[in-house]
Design a protein around this motif. Structure first.
Motif, mmCIF file in Angstrom:
data_model
loop_
_atom_site.group_PDB
_atom_site.id
_atom_site.type_symbol
_atom_site.label_atom_id
_atom_site.label_comp_id
_atom_site.label_asym_id
_atom_site.label_seq_id
_atom_site.Cartn_x
_atom_site.Cartn_y
_atom_site.Cartn_z
ATOM 1 N N THR A 242 -5.460 16.774 4.875
ATOM 2 C CA THR A 242 -6.590 16.279 5.800
ATOM 3 C C THR A 242 -6.470 14.760 6.091
ATOM 4 N N ARG A 243 -7.279 14.063 7.084
ATOM 5 C CA ARG A 243 -6.997 12.834 7.360
ATOM 6 C C ARG A 243 -7.419 11.835 6.077
ATOM 7 N N GLU A 244 -8.181 12.305 5.409
ATOM 8 C CA GLU A 244 -8.412 11.411 4.072
ATOM 9 C C GLU A 244 -7.321 11.592 3.173
ATOM 10 N N LEU A 245 -6.842 12.662 2.915
ATOM 11 C CA LEU A 245 -5.606 12.728 2.083
ATOM 12 C C LEU A 245 -4.538 12.047 2.590
ATOM 13 N N TYR A 246 -4.023 12.053 3.826
ATOM 14 C CA TYR A 246 -3.223 11.536 4.518
ATOM 15 C C TYR A 246 -3.395 9.902 4.148
ATOM 16 N N GLN A 247 -4.363 9.450 4.604
ATOM 17 C CA GLN A 247 -4.775 8.226 4.202
ATOM 18 C C GLN A 247 -4.589 7.703 2.835
ATOM 19 N N THR A 248 -5.013 8.146 2.049
ATOM 20 C CA THR A 248 -5.052 7.946 0.475
ATOM 21 C C THR A 248 -3.701 7.778 0.288
ATOM 22 N N ALA A 249 -2.482 8.933 0.711
ATOM 23 C CA ALA A 249 -1.046 8.816 0.407
ATOM 24 C C ALA A 249 -0.529 7.688 1.173
ATOM 25 N N PHE A 250 -0.961 7.468 2.225
ATOM 26 C CA PHE A 250 -0.296 6.272 3.142
ATOM 27 C C PHE A 250 -0.698 5.094 2.515
ATOM 28 N N ASP A 251 -1.926 4.747 2.014
ATOM 29 C CA ASP A 251 -2.328 3.469 1.587
ATOM 30 C C ASP A 251 -1.541 3.169 0.207
ATOM 31 N N ARG A 252 -1.261 4.162 -0.599
ATOM 32 C CA ARG A 252 -0.448 3.891 -1.851
ATOM 33 C C ARG A 252 1.014 3.879 -1.569
ATOM 34 N N ILE A 253 1.536 4.698 -0.814
ATOM 35 C CA ILE A 253 2.977 4.546 -0.189
ATOM 36 C C ILE A 253 3.115 3.414 0.431
ATOM 37 N N MET A 254 2.572 2.975 1.114
ATOM 38 C CA MET A 254 2.684 1.548 2.172
ATOM 39 C C MET A 254 1.799 0.615 2.073
ATOM 40 N N ASP B 16 1.868 -2.601 2.037
ATOM 41 C CA ASP B 16 1.900 -3.730 2.853
ATOM 42 C C ASP B 16 2.614 -3.279 4.056
ATOM 43 N N ARG B 17 1.871 -3.120 4.964
ATOM 44 C CA ARG B 17 2.303 -2.521 6.219
ATOM 45 C C ARG B 17 3.387 -3.575 6.722
ATOM 46 N N SER B 18 3.454 -4.726 6.503
ATOM 47 C CA SER B 18 4.404 -5.721 7.041
ATOM 48 C C SER B 18 5.939 -5.646 6.201
ATOM 49 N N LYS B 19 6.019 -4.697 5.245
ATOM 50 C CA LYS B 19 7.335 -4.406 4.823
ATOM 51 C C LYS B 19 7.618 -3.172 4.449
ATOM 52 N N PRO B 20 8.024 -2.506 5.787
ATOM 53 C CA PRO B 20 8.271 -0.824 5.813
ATOM 54 C C PRO B 20 9.599 -0.733 5.051
ATOM 55 N N PRO B 21 9.872 0.491 4.638
ATOM 56 C CA PRO B 21 10.926 0.798 3.659
ATOM 57 C C PRO B 21 12.049 0.634 4.477
ATOM 58 N N ALA B 22 13.291 0.304 3.963
ATOM 59 C CA ALA B 22 14.644 -0.134 4.913
ATOM 60 C C ALA B 22 15.047 1.342 5.380
ATOM 61 N N GLY B 23 15.369 1.207 6.640
ATOM 62 C CA GLY B 23 15.543 2.440 7.659
ATOM 63 C C GLY B 23 14.690 3.099 8.389
#
Length: 93
Positions: free
Chosen positions: A13-25, A27-34
């Motif tokens: 769901t949107r909520e599950l995706y957003q929860t995962a995204f917020d924990r994974i990323m 600080d949006r200014s520091k994306p993962p290498a690559g």
């Protein structure tokens, strides 16, 4: 080799995706290498899709193993169906 990664999660769901995204990323200014681009969007018939472009498949696999998988396990997220394809052209104006 640059790759496009298509993830489809019919149970997401949107909520599950957003929860995962917020924990994974957090600080949006520091994306993962690559990581070149990341797009998250609903599927037309329900569920969620994530489309990424990565500089290499190895960078994608490392990020999945080291960052995404632990978060997904922690929040009890169902798996995505994942397809990895070589990119022929990429234009980012």
């Amino acid at each position: 080799m640059t790759v496009l990664v298509y993830n489809k999660g019919v149970s997401w769901t949107r909520e599950l995706y957003q929860t995962a995204f917020d924990r994974i990323m957090p600080d949006r200014s520091k994306p993962p290498a690559g990581l070149v681009v990341h797009i998250g969007a609903p599927l037309p018939d329900g569920g969620w899709q994530v489309i990424d472009v990565w500089e290499t498949e190895a960078q994608f696999r490392d990020f999945m193993r080291d960052v995404v998988a632990p978060v997904a396990q922690e929040i009890g997220a169902p798996p995505f169906e994942t397809k990895v394809m070589e990119v022929h052209n990429l234009l980012i104006p």
